[in-house]
Motif scaffolding. Structure first.
Motif: not given
Length: 124
Positions: A71-80, A95-99
């Protein structure tokens, strides 16, 4: 729909929350990965902004738990993260993106706009 900020630094959580709200997004902050999992079970979150170094449950542990929850796996994640070797963690985090920190708010809003389709409040 909202954006979840997961960071143990209360100042960063508050600053990012205020910035996103000023840009027309709904945002909420929590202090660690365990709090994030609890929050996600009772909310509709469109994007997660995730710090890596936190007590209780760090970012990598959270990401592993998130990816193993259908139920949570599809939520995109930006690692900061301020971690010097964030690129070394990249493959294991998926992760989907890194900042990198300190946060470039221009880059942050670009990532938020890319990952949030309808997260903005009407009229903003």
């Amino acid at each position: 729909m909202s954006i979840l900020i997961v960071d143990d630094d209360a100042g960063i959580r508050q600053l990012v929350t205020l910035f996103l709200e000023h840009k027309g997004y709904q945002a909420v902050g929590v202090a660690n990965g365990l709090e994030a999992l609890e929050h996600l079970r009772d909310s509709q979150t469109e994007l997660i902004l995730l710090d890596l170094m936190m007590p209780v449950m760090n970012g990598a542990e959270f990401r592993d738990a998130q990816l193993h929850d259908s139920q949570l796996a599809a939520i995109p994640v930006v690692v900061m993260s301020a971690a010097e070797n964030i690129d070394a963690h990249a493959p294991s985090l998926a992760a989907d993106s890194y900042l990198p920190k300190p946060i470039d708010f221009g880059a942050l809003i670009g990532l938020v706009e890319r990952h949030c389709s309808q997260g903005r409040q009407i009229g903003q």
